[in-house]
Design a protein around this motif. Structure first.
Motif, PDB file in Angstrom:
ATOM      1  N   ASN A 578      -7.763   4.587  -5.157  1.00 14.38           N
ATOM      2  CA  ASN A 578      -6.525   5.375  -5.102  1.00 14.38           C
ATOM      3  C   ASN A 578      -6.026   5.714  -6.500  1.00 14.38           C
ATOM      4  N   ALA A 579      -6.066   4.704  -7.393  1.00 13.21           N
ATOM      5  CA  ALA A 579      -5.554   4.919  -8.746  1.00 13.21           C
ATOM      6  C   ALA A 579      -6.401   5.961  -9.453  1.00 13.21           C
ATOM      7  N   GLU A 581      -8.198   8.278  -8.110  1.00 15.73           N
ATOM      8  CA  GLU A 581      -8.006   9.603  -7.520  1.00 15.73           C
ATOM      9  C   GLU A 581      -6.676  10.193  -7.942  1.00 15.73           C
ATOM     10  N   ALA A 582      -5.657   9.326  -8.103  1.00 13.65           N
ATOM     11  CA  ALA A 582      -4.333   9.821  -8.478  1.00 13.65           C
ATOM     12  C   ALA A 582      -4.288  10.175  -9.965  1.00 13.65           C
ATOM     13  N   ILE A 612       4.490   8.132  -6.986  1.00 14.75           N
ATOM     14  CA  ILE A 612       4.655   8.504  -5.570  1.00 14.75           C
ATOM     15  C   ILE A 612       6.089   8.953  -5.322  1.00 14.75           C
ATOM     16  N   PHE A 625      -2.010   8.405   7.191  1.00  7.40           N
ATOM     17  CA  PHE A 625      -1.173   9.219   6.310  1.00  7.40           C
ATOM     18  C   PHE A 625      -1.931   9.412   5.006  1.00  7.40           C
ATOM     19  N   THR A 626      -2.172  10.662   4.698  1.00  4.14           N
ATOM     20  CA  THR A 626      -2.884  10.948   3.447  1.00  4.14           C
ATOM     21  C   THR A 626      -2.411  12.279   2.887  1.00  4.14           C
ATOM     22  N   THR A 627      -2.469  12.396   1.557  1.00  2.37           N
ATOM     23  CA  THR A 627      -2.137  13.690   0.946  1.00  2.37           C
ATOM     24  C   THR A 627      -3.399  14.282   0.328  1.00  2.37           C
ATOM     25  N   GLY A 631      -9.211  12.303   2.015  1.00  7.00           N
ATOM     26  CA  GLY A 631      -8.734  10.940   2.322  1.00  7.00           C
ATOM     27  C   GLY A 631      -8.760  10.653   3.818  1.00  7.00           C
ATOM     28  N   THR A 632      -8.798   9.352   4.152  1.00  5.85           N
ATOM     29  CA  THR A 632      -8.731   8.969   5.568  1.00  5.85           C
ATOM     30  C   THR A 632      -7.321   8.506   5.934  1.00  5.85           C
ATOM     31  N   GLY A 633      -6.563   8.149   4.929  1.00  7.61           N
ATOM     32  CA  GLY A 633      -5.206   7.663   5.204  1.00  7.61           C
ATOM     33  C   GLY A 633      -5.208   6.273   5.797  1.00  7.61           C
ATOM     34  N   LEU A 634      -6.340   5.556   5.642  1.00  9.90           N
ATOM     35  CA  LEU A 634      -6.397   4.209   6.229  1.00  9.90           C
ATOM     36  C   LEU A 634      -6.409   3.115   5.169  1.00  9.90           C
ATOM     37  N   LEU A 636      -4.417   2.152   2.547  1.00  9.01           N
ATOM     38  CA  LEU A 636      -3.233   1.306   2.338  1.00  9.01           C
ATOM     39  C   LEU A 636      -2.852   0.553   3.612  1.00  9.01           C
ATOM     40  N   ALA A 637      -3.050   1.231   4.785  1.00  8.67           N
ATOM     41  CA  ALA A 637      -2.740   0.566   6.058  1.00  8.67           C
ATOM     42  C   ALA A 637      -3.592  -0.693   6.190  1.00  8.67           C
ATOM     43  N   ALA A 660       2.031   4.885 -10.263  1.00 11.09           N
ATOM     44  CA  ALA A 660       2.415   3.956  -9.194  1.00 11.09           C
ATOM     45  C   ALA A 660       2.058   2.511  -9.555  1.00 11.09           C
TER      46      ALA A 660
HETATM   47  P1  ADP Z   1      -6.231   7.790   1.347  1.00  8.27           P
HETATM   48  O1  ADP Z   1      -6.514   7.204   0.024  1.00  8.27           O
HETATM   49  O2  ADP Z   1      -7.397   7.901   2.212  1.00  8.27           O
HETATM   50  O3  ADP Z   1      -5.397   9.021   1.286  1.00  8.27           O
HETATM   51  P2  ADP Z   1      -4.461   5.572   1.499  1.00  8.27           P
HETATM   52  O4  ADP Z   1      -3.804   4.913   2.661  1.00  8.27           O
HETATM   53  O5  ADP Z   1      -5.220   4.734   0.568  1.00  8.27           O
HETATM   54  O6  ADP Z   1      -5.327   6.729   2.089  1.00  8.27           O
HETATM   55  O7  ADP Z   1      -3.313   6.315   0.689  1.00  8.27           O
HETATM   56  C1  ADP Z   1      -2.354   7.077   1.362  1.00  8.27           C
HETATM   57  C2  ADP Z   1      -1.669   8.006   0.407  1.00  8.27           C
HETATM   58  O8  ADP Z   1      -0.898   7.248  -0.522  1.00  8.27           O
HETATM   59  C3  ADP Z   1      -2.577   8.823  -0.435  1.00  8.27           C
HETATM   60  O9  ADP Z   1      -2.992   9.990   0.248  1.00  8.27           O
HETATM   61  C4  ADP Z   1      -1.681   9.162  -1.614  1.00  8.27           C
HETATM   62  O10 ADP Z   1      -0.838  10.255  -1.333  1.00  8.27           O
HETATM   63  C5  ADP Z   1      -0.818   7.958  -1.757  1.00  8.27           C
HETATM   64  N1  ADP Z   1      -1.275   7.041  -2.823  1.00  8.27           N
HETATM   65  C6  ADP Z   1      -2.000   5.921  -2.681  1.00  8.27           C
HETATM   66  N2  ADP Z   1      -2.205   5.335  -3.874  1.00  8.27           N
HETATM   67  C7  ADP Z   1      -1.628   6.115  -4.811  1.00  8.27           C
HETATM   68  C8  ADP Z   1      -1.485   6.043  -6.236  1.00  8.27           C
HETATM   69  N3  ADP Z   1      -2.034   5.046  -6.974  1.00  8.27           N
HETATM   70  N4  ADP Z   1      -0.779   7.022  -6.874  1.00  8.27           N
HETATM   71  C9  ADP Z   1      -0.225   8.019  -6.149  1.00  8.27           C
HETATM   72  N5  ADP Z   1      -0.303   8.131  -4.797  1.00  8.27           N
HETATM   73  C10 ADP Z   1      -1.013   7.207  -4.142  1.00  8.27           C
END
Ligand code: ADP
Length: 668
Positions: A578-579, A581-582, A612, A625-627, A631-634, A636-637, A660
């Motif tokens: 995540n880090a 990718e962000a 965030i 939930f994903t932006t 992403g799968t949005g799974l 963090l869950a 973040a």
């Molecule tokens: P995915 O990575 O598949 O999108 P996650 O559940 O890991 O699913 O993350 C959900 C959302 O949280 C991401 O789509 C992103 O918008 C946000 N996010 C997660 N980690 C970070 C981060 N380090 N910096 C900014 N946004 C983040």
């Protein structure tokens, strides 16, 4: 000494002793002080009258003596009003204007005696009857209204008796002021006052189960003593002739100077009438513990624990309504004898629930017996007889209904105890326990229902999310496969195959992660060094070409948690991915493991990405939930699930624009 004088004397002594008893019982209570003042006024009135009539120190022509006993009769009226207001007025603040008016009017009537050579003349008597009568009628009105508003039951009957006695006392007392020019008849005042005092004590003794007021119980104990005292004094009067006053003063001094005797009497009365038996104590204990019960099992446990404090031979059965079978099911609390036969369930239309529903008050054997004797309605008597029969059969002494609004949810039946244990306090504590148990059960049921609703909603939401995540790659695969046809160039075919390969991977990841999320394996428990694990994940990320610069801050001492290394590693990988990718390839991630003061351990992931947004934060841990387009949005869950399974938490600080911060906290 005439009979009338002796009656005045007896009434005066009775009222005086009752007043002293009330003050000694609990002088801090306003009602007690008021009732004592009323008693003193009544005794001043009657004793003064007796003294004047017997020609003792206050001779008939002694104006001071007459004014003194007239003071008693004038004061009794506003004090009577004040007392009934304190007894019946629903609001806490009494109407000051009304009381001020009553006291001033009575004071006015009394002060007239100063300006007349013969104070108790015809005009004065008529004024007294009109003014004092108006004040006392207001007091009576209050008592009557209160009696009418009470629901049927022993309390209503008690108030009814007090009201009737008060009516008698008011009319009898006032009749003393009637001009006797034409008709000479004996004075009713003292007789009425004696009756008033006797009825009050009778009510208290008879209805001590639901006492009108606690202090009356204590005062009643002294009333009997006062009666004996009055008789002894009257008898002695015959012997000692005009030494009565000396005798009376000696007795009075003895009562006032030796309050320990009074207290002894009082303690005896309390012990006899209002002692909280082991039952009341056990019920009070249960009622203290019930609100904390966080599961239905715990409620039953609390009830059973309370039961252990009761005498072995006693019986406590909780009947609870069971809507499906239309019966009240018994639950017995007898930990020592599980094999004891449980009584039969009671159908809805059985006389017991029917009577409890109509009467809405605790029923006990004595009350039922009385009702059978007194009831005029045949069907009601039959109903009560059946209920009494049911109680006798099960040796049950008291049934306390559990009512929620208009519904009878059940009742608590108590048996195997002596009659003297059945008091108002006991009924009140049983009722409190019943109501609390039902309230706790309802609360837990509502909580369960809302949890179920939330779970169902979450399942629906998740299914929708999963369908969405699956449909996207499927559509891409379908599109790519359609593009592979005879006309496609080799280059295009290769590209399309690449798309199919990538999208199948994504599909596999979605399904795999979802399964992991939906059916998390319970964590293995072994020591995991957080810093070492972070280093491994950082090295792998570098090898996989994540491109983010990772710094791991060395902790002062090793940070070890007990957990599942695979689950923890996957969580770290997700955070690192995540880090990166962000924050992109130029990004930087600082990982800090450490100890907190309270002994819990943490590991912090701090990146320098965009952070965030505030509005995204609440949705962050929701599955799907994903932006990100891929992403799968799974991720963090899943981390949240893993942390919950490890008895820890995941915290996030969005810091928009600064990057973040995710912190995994292991509290166990
Ligand atoms: P995915 O990575 O598949 O999108 P996650 O559940 O890991 O699913 O993350 C959900 C959302 O949280 C991401 O789509 C992103 O918008 C946000 N996010 C997660 N980690 C970070 C981060 N380090 N910096 C900014 N946004 C983040």
């Amino acid at each position: 000494m005439t009979v009338s004088t002796q009656l005045h004397l007896a009434a005066g002594i009775g009222a005086l002793v009752m007043g002293i008893a009330c003050l000694m019982a609990d002088p801090a209570r306003r009602r007690n002080r008021l009732f004592a003042a009323l008693c003193f006024a009544m005794s001043l009135w009657t004793l003064g009258m007796a003294a004047v009539r017997s020609g003792l120190p206050m001779g008939p022509r002694d104006l001071w003596g007459i004014r003194l006993f007239l003071f008693g009769s004038c004061a009794a009226a506003p004090l009577g009003l004040h007392f009934s207001l304190a007894l019946c007025w629903p609001k806490r603040r009494l109407p000051g204007m009304l009381l001020a008016a009553a006291y001033s009017a009575a004071a006015g009537v009394w002060s007239i005696t100063w300006f007349r050579p013969t104070p108790v003349d015809r005009e004065w008597k008529i004024t007294a009857i009109l003014v004092l009568g108006a004040i006392l009628s207001t007091a009576l009105g209050l008592l009557i209204r209160k009696t009418l508003t009470l629901p049927r039951g022993p309390e209503k009957r008690a108030y009814l008796m007090v009201t009737l006695a008060a009516v008698l006392a008011v009319f009898g007392g006032l009749s003393d002021f009637l001009p006797r020019d034409e008709l000479a008849y004996p004075k009713f005042g003292p007789v009425a006052l004696i009756l008033f005092v006797l009825v009050l004590s009778g009510v208290v003794l008879r209805h001590r189960f639901l006492d009108v007021d606690r202090f009356l119980v204590q005062a009643a104990a002294v009333i009997a003593g006062a009666g004996v005292m009055a008789l002894v004094l009257l008898g002695a009067l015959q012997l000692f002739g005009d030494r009565f006053l000396t005798l009376f003063i000696v007795c009075l001094a003895a009562l006032l100077l030796m309050p320990s005797i009074g207290r002894l009497l009082m303690a005896g009365a309390r012990d006899l009438l209002a002692r909280p038996g082991p039952l009341a104590i056990a019920f009070a204990e249960v009622s203290r513990n019930l609100p904390g019960a966080e599961s239905p099992d715990r409620i039953w446990e609390v009830l059973r624990e309370g039961r252990k404090r009761l005498p072995e031979h006693s019986e406590v059965i909780l009947y609870l309504h069971h809507a499906v079978s239309g019966t009240y099911q018994p639950h017995r609390f007898r930990p020592d004898d599980e094999t004891a036969r449980l009584p039969e369930p009671v159908p809805d239309n059985h006389p017991v629930p029917v009577l409890l529903k109509t009467d809405r008050c605790p029923l006990h054997q004595r009350l039922l017996e009385e009702e059978i004797r007194e009831s005029e309605s045949e069907p009601r008597r039959r109903n009560v007889e059946q209920v009494l029969g049911w109680c006798l059969e099960g040796d049950l002494r008291i049934l306390v209904p559990i009512l929620v609004e208009d519904t009878l949810r059940g009742w608590i039946a108590v048996g195997g105890i002596p009659r003297s244990w059945i008091t108002a306090d006991l009924a009140a504590s049983i009722q409190a326990v019943g109501n609390q148990a039902i309230a706790s059960m309802d609360r837990l049921e509502a909580l369960e229902a809302s949890k179920r609703r939330r779970a169902l909603a979450a399942v629906g939401e998740m299914a929708a999310g999963l369908a969405h995540e699956v449909r996207n790659p499927l559509a891409a695969i379908k599109g790519a496969s359609q593009a592979i046809n005879a006309e496609a160039s080799e280059q295009q075919v290769r590209e399309m195959l690449e798309v199919i390969d990538e999208e199948s991977d994504r599909l596999g990841r979605v399904v795999g992660e979802f399964l992991e999320y939906a059916r998390p394996a319970s964590p293995r428990r072994e020591p995991v060094d957080l810093a070492a694990m972070a280093s491994t994940v950082a090295r792998d990320a570098k090898l996989a070409g994540f491109g983010i610069e990772i710094e791991i801050r060395e902790p002062e001492r090793q940070v070890t948690v007990s957990g599942d290394p695979d689950q923890i590693r996957r969580s770290f990988e997700n955070l690192v991915r995540n880090a990166s990718e962000a924050a992109g390839t130029e990004g930087r991630l600082v990982i800090t493991p450490g100890h907190q003061e309270d002994g819990s351990r943490f590991i912090r992931f701090e990146d320098n990405g965009p952070g965030i947004a505030e509005e995204t934060l609440p949705k962050l841990f929701q599955p799907f939930f994903t932006t990100r387009p891929t992403g799968t949005g799974l991720g963090l869950a899943l981390i949240q699930r893993v942390m919950e399974a490890h008895g820890g938490t995941v915290e996030v600080d969005g810091r928009p624009g600064r990057g973040a911060v995710f912190t995994l906290l292991f509290t166990h």
